[in-house]
Design an enzyme around this catalytic site. Structure first.
Site, PDB file in Angstrom:
ATOM      1  N   HIS A 146       0.753  -1.320  -0.159  1.00 13.31           N
ATOM      2  CA  HIS A 146       0.157  -0.040  -0.118  1.00 13.31           C
ATOM      3  C   HIS A 146       0.824   1.206  -0.046  1.00 13.31           C
ATOM      4  CE1 HIS A 146      -0.068   1.039   4.340  1.00 13.31           C
ATOM      5  NE2 HIS A 146       0.051  -0.314   4.513  1.00 13.31           N
TER       6      HIS A 146
ATOM      7  N   ASP B 179       6.258   0.677   6.398  1.00 14.81           N
ATOM      8  CA  ASP B 179       4.830   0.569   6.326  1.00 14.81           C
ATOM      9  C   ASP B 179       4.368   1.615   5.626  1.00 14.81           C
ATOM     10  OD1 ASP B 179       1.936  -0.130   6.618  1.00 14.81           O
ATOM     11  OD2 ASP B 179       1.871   0.444   8.598  1.00 14.81           O
TER      12      ASP B 179
ATOM     13  N   GLU C 105      -4.932   2.226   2.707  1.00  9.93           N
ATOM     14  CA  GLU C 105      -5.109   0.863   3.428  1.00  9.93           C
ATOM     15  C   GLU C 105      -5.216   1.391   5.154  1.00  9.93           C
ATOM     16  OE1 GLU C 105      -4.036  -2.141   6.318  1.00  9.93           O
ATOM     17  OE2 GLU C 105      -2.976  -0.166   6.003  1.00  9.93           O
TER      18      GLU C 105
ATOM     19  N   ASP D  19       2.947  -6.544   3.602  1.00  5.76           N
ATOM     20  CA  ASP D  19       2.736  -5.450   4.366  1.00  5.76           C
ATOM     21  C   ASP D  19       3.094  -5.694   6.063  1.00  5.76           C
ATOM     22  OD1 ASP D  19       1.636  -2.894   5.289  1.00  5.76           O
ATOM     23  OD2 ASP D  19      -0.424  -3.634   5.346  1.00  5.76           O
TER      24      ASP D  19
ATOM     25  N   HIS E 290       3.769   2.928  12.274  1.00  8.81           N
ATOM     26  CA  HIS E 290       3.167   4.041  12.788  1.00  8.81           C
ATOM     27  C   HIS E 290       3.710   5.065  13.759  1.00  8.81           C
ATOM     28  CE1 HIS E 290      -0.898   1.554  11.820  1.00  8.81           C
ATOM     29  NE2 HIS E 290      -0.145   1.528  11.010  1.00  8.81           N
TER      30      HIS E 290
END
Ligand SMILES: [Zn+2]
Length: 511
Positions: free
Chosen positions: A329, A341, A375, A403, A474
């Site tokens: 993604h 990510d 995503e 992912d 994240h």
């Protein structure tokens, strides 16, 4: 999958209500969830027939590939291990374009850039439209304003970051007492009204030991439900705001963002993740006496934006209508630059097309590169793809998504018929040379391809080492330097060998 785990842990009633409300969101909130409920020991998953299981174990039957095709796989593997294309593309995506939050100018730039790169390789490029959320972060800060033992006239900073999709506090912020619960059961056990007007902290600890033994996704799955459903549970009991302990293993006082959700009919409350260290501090101080914090969050939800999945076809020579998807993604969170990510997933997928071109390989079926959009904020790109191709599942021969970062892949996850295990066995030998020989069944392989898995399309993912992934994912530390070039190349090798194998086999993968 995350759902299943939760039930087994006897979630309290409030939690279950909140979870039921966000059932649709939890799976996307849980990121790709690939193995969180999966049997990663290599044992079969429920529902497999004895015959299938035996076949998967012994790899019986005729190989789907000739010695020449297996030699081509070895050439692709070796080229992937030497070539710097994937790393160069990742450097550009992260350093030059930067974070790629859904709906942002950087996401739009990334779409344009990746489409251009794929055109330059001679692939047939299509941009498929998706309406995506456009949330922007704004200001985020918090400080202790009163607590037991406070030195007169002082405050103490609390490190936090808004959760994706969060509503704002008033611009001047809110000041309220903090209530800490470790889990749904503790929330449920509180007296009625105990949380009304207060700031509720869910202090669920990330299971570092589970991550350390290789099940990072399991640890993430256990915690991420508080991030996904905590604001609804808090809103339902009158909290003024909800905080969650960061769902990650980082030790450097950095908070970990991610999407949250609201439910119709439940008050939307501002929501943020505090660093693990600050969660510990709030827990300790509230056990001594009342603690008040001042919290300011000013995110905005702008109107939905048009964005795109980037699709690039390397056309099949015999069955161009049959496609094998390789994907990652393209959107990312905004705190770092989305290297692990999921810039890594995108560039190892780009590398598949690049190496097919470099080596002049044209498989029987079409290899379709997809850079999925949004995503992180609900998989709107994947939903748009399913809507566009809903009658076409039969022509989707296989789907692969990467992912789970870019650390060493030990093999291939597969979802679908148990017989896939035996069918893929010859790849074990090819990929064994780079330590990627395992073949593991799993119920789910990737969030963006989950809709295809559900429609019976055999689906796959590299089995990436997840021990360290959730230390960075994240967070502001998800940056280019976290990607080891050798490991990235190993992932590219797995993606390329598998995509070629699916696209050129004698007969399609079992389904
Ligand atoms: Zn991701």
């Amino acid at each position: 999958m995350v759902f299943k785990q939760l039930k087994s842990k006897r979630v309290g009633q409030v939690g279950l209500v909140a979870l039921a409300l966000v059932a649709g969101v939890c799976s996307s909130v849980a990121q790709n969830g690939a193995a969180s409920g999966a049997d990663t020991s290599g044992r079969s998953v429920p529902g497999q027939g004895m015959l299938d299981r035996l076949q998967a174990m012994i790899g019986g039957g005729k190989s789907a590939w000739t010695p020449e095709q297996l030699a081509a796989m070895e050439r692709l593997r070796d080229a992937a291990m030497k070539d710097t294309y994937a790393l160069d593309e990742l450097r550009h995506l992260t350093y030059n374009i930067g974070p790629r939050l859904s709906g942002s100018p950087q996401a739009a730039k990334a779409v344009e850039y990746v489409a251009g790169e794929m055109r330059a390789l001679g692939a047939e490029v299509t941009l498929e439209k998706a309406r995506v959320p456009h949330w922007v972060r704004g200001e985020e800060k918090a400080e202790l304003v009163s607590w037991p033992g406070q030195a007169a006239g002082t405050t103490q900073k609390v490190v936090l970051t808004a959760l994706g999709g969060s509503v704002a506090t008033p611009p001047e912020g809110i000041t309220a007492e903090v209530v800490v619960v470790d889990d749904w059961n503790q929330l449920h056990a509180l007296a009625a009204g105990a949380v009304a007007g207060k700031i509720l902290l869910f202090n669920h600890k990330f299971d570092k030991e589970l991550a350390a033994v290789g099940d990072g996704l399991g640890a993430y799955g256990d915690g991420v439900v508080y991030r996904g459903a905590g604001p609804i549970a808090g809103g339902a009991v009158g909290a003024a705001a909800v905080l969650v302990r960061s769902v990650g293993g980082a030790d450097f006082r950095i908070p970990h963002t991610g999407q949250t959700a609201y439910a119709p009919g439940v008050a939307k409350v501002p929501a943020a993740a505090v660093s693990a260290e600050d969660a510990d501090l709030l827990k300790a101080l509230t056990s001594q006496g009342p603690v008040t914090i001042h919290l300011t969050l000013t995110p905005e939800t702008l109107p939905e934006a048009d964005s795109y999945n980037v699709i690039a076809d390397w056309k099949g020579t015999e069955h161009p209508e049959d496609v094998v998807i390789v994907s990652g993604h393209l959107d990312s969170w905004d705190l770092g630059t989305g290297a692990i990510d999921d810039g890594a997933g995108v560039v190892v997928s780009m590398q598949v097309i690049h190496l097919l071109k470099e080596l002049g390989i044209h498989p029987k079926r079409t290899v379709r590169f997809i850079a999925w959009m949004s995503e992180e904020e609900g998989s709107q790109g994947a939903a748009a793809y399913i809507a566009e191709h809903k009658d076409d599942a039969a022509h989707h021969i296989g789907a692969i998504e990467s992912d789970l970062g870019a650390d060493h892949p030990s093999g291939i996850y597969y979802a679908g018929k148990a017989a896939l295990g035996g069918w893929l066995r010859p790849l074990s030998t090819v990929l064994g040379a780079i330590g990627a020989e395992t073949l593991q069944p799993t119920p789910e392989t990737g969030e963006d391809i989950a809709g295809l898995t559900a429609r019976g399309v055999p689906s796959f993912a590299p089995v990436q080492d997840s021990r360290f992934y959730f230390n960075y994912h994240h967070t502001a530390a998800d940056t280019f330097d976290k990607v080891d070039p050798k490991h990235l190349n190993e992932n590219a090798a797995v993606m390329t060998v598998l995509a070629y194998a699916l696209a050129d086999s004698e007969g399609a993968a079992p389904r």
